[in-house]
Design a protein around this motif. Structure first.
Motif, PDB file in Angstrom:
ATOM      1  N   GLY A 117       0.980  -1.437   0.114  1.00 57.20           N
ATOM      2  CA  GLY A 117       0.082   0.067   0.134  1.00 57.20           C
ATOM      3  C   GLY A 117       0.816   1.352   0.006  1.00 57.20           C
ATOM      4  O   GLY A 117       0.542   2.236  -0.782  1.00 57.20           O
ATOM      5  N   HIS A 118       1.953   1.256   0.852  1.00 55.91           N
ATOM      6  CA  HIS A 118       2.881   2.298   0.987  1.00 55.91           C
ATOM      7  C   HIS A 118       3.532   2.644  -0.228  1.00 55.91           C
ATOM      8  O   HIS A 118       3.735   3.868  -0.823  1.00 55.91           O
ATOM      9  CB  HIS A 118       3.734   2.342   2.276  1.00 55.91           C
ATOM     10  CG  HIS A 118       2.920   2.878   3.186  1.00 55.91           C
ATOM     11  ND1 HIS A 118       2.643   4.281   3.573  1.00 55.91           N
ATOM     12  CD2 HIS A 118       2.404   2.252   4.050  1.00 55.91           C
ATOM     13  CE1 HIS A 118       1.865   4.557   4.442  1.00 55.91           C
ATOM     14  NE2 HIS A 118       1.782   3.142   5.103  1.00 55.91           N
ATOM     15  N   HIS A 119       3.909   1.571  -1.189  1.00 52.37           N
ATOM     16  CA  HIS A 119       4.554   1.549  -2.380  1.00 52.37           C
ATOM     17  C   HIS A 119       3.512   2.243  -3.430  1.00 52.37           C
ATOM     18  O   HIS A 119       3.927   2.883  -4.205  1.00 52.37           O
ATOM     19  CB  HIS A 119       5.120   0.188  -2.833  1.00 52.37           C
ATOM     20  CG  HIS A 119       5.603   0.175  -4.270  1.00 52.37           C
ATOM     21  ND1 HIS A 119       6.951   0.649  -4.275  1.00 52.37           N
ATOM     22  CD2 HIS A 119       5.253  -0.426  -5.423  1.00 52.37           C
ATOM     23  CE1 HIS A 119       7.466   0.310  -5.657  1.00 52.37           C
ATOM     24  NE2 HIS A 119       6.474  -0.034  -6.305  1.00 52.37           N
ATOM     25  N   ILE A 120       2.363   1.725  -3.339  1.00 53.67           N
ATOM     26  CA  ILE A 120       1.448   2.365  -4.363  1.00 53.67           C
ATOM     27  C   ILE A 120       1.302   3.837  -3.830  1.00 53.67           C
ATOM     28  O   ILE A 120       1.082   4.713  -4.759  1.00 53.67           O
ATOM     29  CB  ILE A 120       0.023   1.689  -4.222  1.00 53.67           C
ATOM     30  CG1 ILE A 120       0.254   0.107  -4.634  1.00 53.67           C
ATOM     31  CG2 ILE A 120      -0.996   2.395  -4.838  1.00 53.67           C
ATOM     32  CD1 ILE A 120      -1.097  -0.702  -4.308  1.00 53.67           C
ATOM     33  N   GLU A 121       1.135   4.302  -2.825  1.00 57.45           N
ATOM     34  CA  GLU A 121       1.111   5.429  -2.258  1.00 57.45           C
ATOM     35  C   GLU A 121       2.270   6.388  -2.599  1.00 57.45           C
ATOM     36  O   GLU A 121       1.922   7.713  -2.945  1.00 57.45           O
ATOM     37  CB  GLU A 121       0.802   5.658  -0.547  1.00 57.45           C
ATOM     38  CG  GLU A 121       0.800   7.032  -0.068  1.00 57.45           C
ATOM     39  CD  GLU A 121      -0.781   7.304  -0.056  1.00 57.45           C
ATOM     40  OE1 GLU A 121      -0.952   8.581  -0.202  1.00 57.45           O
ATOM     41  OE2 GLU A 121      -1.901   6.655   0.342  1.00 57.45           O
ATOM     42  N   GLY A 122       3.500   5.663  -2.591  1.00 57.00           N
ATOM     43  CA  GLY A 122       4.705   6.540  -2.905  1.00 57.00           C
ATOM     44  C   GLY A 122       5.118   7.208  -1.753  1.00 57.00           C
ATOM     45  O   GLY A 122       5.814   8.354  -1.957  1.00 57.00           O
ATOM     46  N   LYS A 123       4.814   6.726  -0.570  1.00 51.13           N
ATOM     47  CA  LYS A 123       5.073   7.398   0.678  1.00 51.13           C
ATOM     48  C   LYS A 123       5.492   6.356   1.772  1.00 51.13           C
ATOM     49  O   LYS A 123       5.097   5.340   1.922  1.00 51.13           O
ATOM     50  CB  LYS A 123       4.125   8.350   1.344  1.00 51.13           C
ATOM     51  CG  LYS A 123       3.828   9.590   0.318  1.00 51.13           C
ATOM     52  CD  LYS A 123       2.601  10.441   1.068  1.00 51.13           C
ATOM     53  CE  LYS A 123       2.412  11.438   0.171  1.00 51.13           C
ATOM     54  NZ  LYS A 123       1.110  12.227   0.284  1.00 51.13           N
ATOM     55  N   LYS A 124       6.622   6.508   2.748  1.00 50.87           N
ATOM     56  CA  LYS A 124       7.020   5.792   3.667  1.00 50.87           C
ATOM     57  C   LYS A 124       5.897   5.835   4.791  1.00 50.87           C
ATOM     58  O   LYS A 124       5.165   6.673   5.121  1.00 50.87           O
ATOM     59  CB  LYS A 124       8.334   6.363   4.328  1.00 50.87           C
ATOM     60  CG  LYS A 124       9.436   6.266   3.405  1.00 50.87           C
ATOM     61  CD  LYS A 124      10.916   6.874   4.016  1.00 50.87           C
ATOM     62  CE  LYS A 124      11.968   6.793   3.159  1.00 50.87           C
ATOM     63  NZ  LYS A 124      13.241   7.493   3.811  1.00 50.87           N
ATOM     64  N   PRO A 125       5.733   4.562   5.252  1.00 54.79           N
ATOM     65  CA  PRO A 125       5.084   4.525   6.524  1.00 54.79           C
ATOM     66  C   PRO A 125       5.362   5.401   7.756  1.00 54.79           C
ATOM     67  O   PRO A 125       6.404   5.814   7.695  1.00 54.79           O
ATOM     68  CB  PRO A 125       5.316   3.088   7.141  1.00 54.79           C
ATOM     69  CG  PRO A 125       5.584   2.194   5.767  1.00 54.79           C
ATOM     70  CD  PRO A 125       6.562   3.344   4.989  1.00 54.79           C
ATOM     71  N   SER A 126       4.515   6.028   8.357  1.00 55.22           N
ATOM     72  CA  SER A 126       4.436   7.085   9.325  1.00 55.22           C
ATOM     73  C   SER A 126       5.499   6.760  10.522  1.00 55.22           C
ATOM     74  O   SER A 126       6.355   7.421  11.015  1.00 55.22           O
ATOM     75  CB  SER A 126       3.149   7.586  10.088  1.00 55.22           C
ATOM     76  OG  SER A 126       2.486   8.005   8.897  1.00 55.22           O
ATOM     77  N   PHE A 127       5.500   5.595  10.801  1.00 55.28           N
ATOM     78  CA  PHE A 127       6.184   5.091  11.774  1.00 55.28           C
ATOM     79  C   PHE A 127       7.658   4.930  11.637  1.00 55.28           C
ATOM     80  O   PHE A 127       8.451   4.619  12.573  1.00 55.28           O
ATOM     81  CB  PHE A 127       5.590   3.502  12.505  1.00 55.28           C
ATOM     82  CG  PHE A 127       6.208   2.229  11.471  1.00 55.28           C
ATOM     83  CD1 PHE A 127       7.409   1.500  11.720  1.00 55.28           C
ATOM     84  CD2 PHE A 127       5.251   1.986  10.438  1.00 55.28           C
ATOM     85  CE1 PHE A 127       7.812   0.803  10.915  1.00 55.28           C
ATOM     86  CE2 PHE A 127       5.643   0.978   9.657  1.00 55.28           C
ATOM     87  CZ  PHE A 127       6.929   0.257   9.860  1.00 55.28           C
TER      88      PHE A 127
END
Length: 153
Positions: A117-127
């Motif tokens: 999901g984060h790869h699709i989003e293009g952003k790193k996980p918040s944690f």
């Protein structure tokens, strides 16, 4: 802005893609459930056994305290999610399955899904920025439901 709102908004910044949101809607509560199961599976010392308490029960207290400190409604909702998690674990155990094995398998699969999901989003996980966001994720999940139901948190 209240602390809970600031945390949920910051968490939400890396969760704007509809596919990532859908993945997190499934994976976040699942990871919460299986984390309870993994803690439940850790052998306990005799004094905890005497009271029929597991490590999952011990860890639930400060975790729920954190959520109630953020917001009463979030704390109440997380209490319900925690109870559902324990019921899920008891169901696995009563089915004759090995709880830690089921939970570990689901834990790995759900984390892989979240990273997809984060790869699709293009952003790193918040944690990656702040480990506190591992606890904020389930609160963010509830925040979505609260907004849809027009409930103040």
């Amino acid at each position: 802005m209240r602390r809970v709102e600031a945390l949920l908004n910051e968490y939400g910044e890396s969760h704007t893609n509809s596919t990532n949101i859908l993945i997190h809607a499934i994976a976040v509560p699942a990871i919460y459930f299986v984390s309870i199961g993994l803690l439940w599976s850790i052998p306990t010392p005799a004094f905890l056994d005497y009271f029929n308490v597991t490590w999952a029960h011990v860890f639930a207290v400060p975790v729920l305290w954190y959520y109630f400190k953020l917001s009463g409604p979030i704390g109440a909702a997380m209490t319900l999610l925690t109870i559902a998690g324990f019921l899920f674990i008891y169901a696995i155990d009563n089915a004759g399955l090995v709880v830690w094995q089921v939970c570990l398998a689901l834990f790995v699969v759900m984390w892989i899904l979240q990273f997809v999901g984060h790869h699709i989003e293009g952003k790193k996980p918040s944690f990656f920025k702040d480990l506190q966001f591992l606890l904020v994720g389930p609160a963010w999940w509830w925040g979505h439901w609260f907004k849809r139901l027009n409930i103040q948190y």
